[in-house]
Scaffold this motif. Structure first.
Motif, short mmCIF file in Angstrom:
data_model
loop_
_atom_site.label_atom_id
_atom_site.label_comp_id
_atom_site.label_asym_id
_atom_site.label_seq_id
_atom_site.Cartn_x
_atom_site.Cartn_y
_atom_site.Cartn_z
N HIS A 268 -8.63 -0.49 -8.68
CA HIS A 268 -8.52 -1.74 -9.52
C HIS A 268 -8.17 -1.54 -11.17
CE1 HIS A 268 -12.58 -0.53 -9.50
NE2 HIS A 268 -12.53 -1.24 -10.03
N GLU B 293 -12.43 -2.33 4.99
CA GLU B 293 -11.59 -2.40 4.60
C GLU B 293 -10.30 -2.89 6.10
OE1 GLU B 293 -9.00 -2.02 2.22
OE2 GLU B 293 -7.09 -1.61 3.55
N TYR C 257 -5.64 -11.66 -1.52
CA TYR C 257 -4.69 -11.51 -0.52
C TYR C 257 -4.88 -12.65 0.98
CZ TYR C 257 -2.71 -7.56 -3.45
OH TYR C 257 -2.43 -7.10 -4.15
N ILE D 134 0.65 -1.09 -0.37
CA ILE D 134 0.39 0.03 0.13
C ILE D 134 0.78 1.01 0.29
CG2 ILE D 134 -1.64 1.42 1.43
CD1 ILE D 134 -2.98 -1.45 -0.31
N PHE E 10 -13.24 -6.58 -5.38
CA PHE E 10 -12.28 -5.63 -6.51
C PHE E 10 -10.60 -6.56 -6.08
CE2 PHE E 10 -16.03 -3.86 -7.19
CZ PHE E 10 -16.09 -4.22 -8.59
N GLN E 11 -10.38 -7.02 -6.59
CA GLN E 11 -8.92 -8.06 -6.34
C GLN E 11 -8.33 -7.54 -4.79
OE1 GLN E 11 -6.64 -4.83 -9.03
NE2 GLN E 11 -7.63 -6.12 -11.20
C1 LIG Z 1 -5.85 -4.05 -4.61
S1 LIG Z 1 -6.60 -3.38 -3.20
C2 LIG Z 1 -8.10 -2.87 -4.23
C3 LIG Z 1 -8.93 -2.06 -3.10
C4 LIG Z 1 -10.17 -1.92 -3.99
N1 LIG Z 1 -11.33 -3.04 -4.20
C5 LIG Z 1 -10.61 -1.08 -5.71
O1 LIG Z 1 -10.62 -1.50 -6.05
O2 LIG Z 1 -10.45 0.25 -5.22
C6 LIG Z 1 -6.69 -4.28 -2.12
C7 LIG Z 1 -7.53 -3.87 -0.75
O3 LIG Z 1 -7.55 -5.19 -0.92
C8 LIG Z 1 -7.77 -5.14 1.79
N2 LIG Z 1 -7.82 -5.94 2.21
C9 LIG Z 1 -6.20 -7.06 2.07
N3 LIG Z 1 -6.45 -8.32 2.82
C10 LIG Z 1 -8.12 -8.00 3.36
C11 LIG Z 1 -8.63 -8.48 4.74
N4 LIG Z 1 -8.17 -9.67 4.80
N5 LIG Z 1 -9.36 -7.86 4.99
C12 LIG Z 1 -10.14 -6.57 4.16
N6 LIG Z 1 -9.82 -5.76 3.63
C13 LIG Z 1 -8.34 -6.37 3.00
C14 LIG Z 1 -6.24 -4.98 1.20
O4 LIG Z 1 -6.00 -3.61 2.68
C15 LIG Z 1 -6.57 -3.37 -0.47
O5 LIG Z 1 -6.99 -1.85 0.40
#
Ligand SMILES: C[S@@+](CC[C@H](N)C(=O)[O-])C[C@H]1O[C@@H](n2cnc3c(N)ncnc32)[C@H](O)[C@@H]1O
Length: 281
Positions: A47, A95, A145, A12, A140-141
């Motif tokens: 994304h 988030e 993780y 991030i 989305f994406q």
């Molecule tokens: C690639 S960004 C996509 C953000 C959003 N979906 C968008 O498309 O604008 C991935 C996001 O997933 C969040 N994230 C990752 N693992 C997570 C979890 N276990 N619980 C909640 N959020 C999570 C990250 O902090 C990050 O903000």
């Protein structure tokens, strides 16, 4: 902060959560100016393919006025705000990272949307989602993780009303990893040794959680997107503009990410993506 949180934060950092404020300033906005959702959509979608991807999900799930929707891994709230604005539904934007959550809350408030988008901060695996709360879940994406995917899908299933639908857009592995170079690129992209599931793996996990599943392959559009993004970023004027605003370190970090995504989706043909549509039966 756990090691995993640290890794996510590193990623991030390359996103640079305050970047949106720099961009808004460049566009002539002052701190705390009111904003329109449409002012933000070029800046707040973390994304591929921006609001086109959200429009595709609205259509696939037929999201309507008054629906209750959960957005898993909401980033700074871009998809959540756009969705609520477009359909007049109610969104819970969940988030993990407090910095993203804080910026998301601020932008939602400046858009005058606190009545339709509620932000919650925490790991989706431990966030209290409630039972049969939502008509739809979108993401989305993010799912790539989350380490415990079977648990995640069971929880999302429980949080949906009967007949409710889930749609997530996610990368998947198209074939076996064949070289150390591919392995290193994948590890960099995923932030860890976590395995990248294939389309079939995801389908099986969703079915085991009780969902009825359809998959739309969007690998070609990801391949095109990563190639165009990389080639634009290689233009010297682009680099100098970004270095002026954000400094060499961040720009090198972004470049590394864009090169790696382009390698995985284009040069190696190792990574594709899909929109998974799943119905609670
Ligand atoms: C690639 S960004 C996509 C953000 C959003 N979906 C968008 O498309 O604008 C991935 C996001 O997933 C969040 N994230 C990752 N693992 C997570 C979890 N276990 N619980 C909640 N959020 C999570 C990250 O902090 C990050 O903000």
């Amino acid at each position: 902060m756990s090691k995993e949180d640290h890794k996510m934060r590193q990623f991030i950092i390359y996103r640079h959560v305050e970047k949106i404020y720099t961009e808004l300033k460049e566009l002539g906005y002052h701190d705390n100016d009111p904003l329109e959702v449409t002012d933000l959509t070029k800046l707040d979608q973390w994304h591929y393919c921006g609001t086109d991807a959200v429009d595709a999900v609205i259509k696939l799930l037929d999201i309507r006025e008054g629906a209750r929707v959960l957005d898993v891994g909401a980033g700074i709230g871009g998809p959540s705000r756009y969705l609520a604005h477009k359909t007049k539904c109610h969104v819970t934007a969940a988030e993990l990272l407090p910095d993203n959550h804080r910026v998301g809350q601020d932008l939602t408030s400046r858009c005058g949307m606190t009545g339709s988008v509620k932000h919650v901060c925490g790991d989706i695996l431990t966030t209290e989602l409630g039972k049969q709360e939502f008509d739809h879940v979108i993401s989305f994406q993010v799912i790539l993780y989350v380490p415990e995917k079977p648990r995640l899908f069971r929880q999302l299933y429980a949080s949906l009303k009967p007949g409710g639908t889930l749609c997530f857009e996610e990368f998947y592995r198209l074939r076996d990893v064949e070289s150390d170079e591919e392995k290193a690129a994948l590890k960099y992209f995923l932030l860890s040794d976590i395995a990248l599931p294939t389309q079939q793996d995801y389908r099986k996990l969703l079915e085991e959680a009780g969902f009825q599943v359809t998959v739309h392959d969007i690998s070609d559009s990801y391949s095109e997107y990563t190639y165009k993004r990389w080639s634009k970023f290689e233009e010297p004027e682009e680099r100098s503009k970004h270095v002026r605003l954000y400094g060499e370190d961040l720009v090198d970090g972004w470049r590394q990410l864009y090169v790696t995504a382009k390698k995985l989706c284009n040069d190696f043909g190792l990574m594709g993506a899909g929109r998974f549509v799943a119905r609670k039966v």
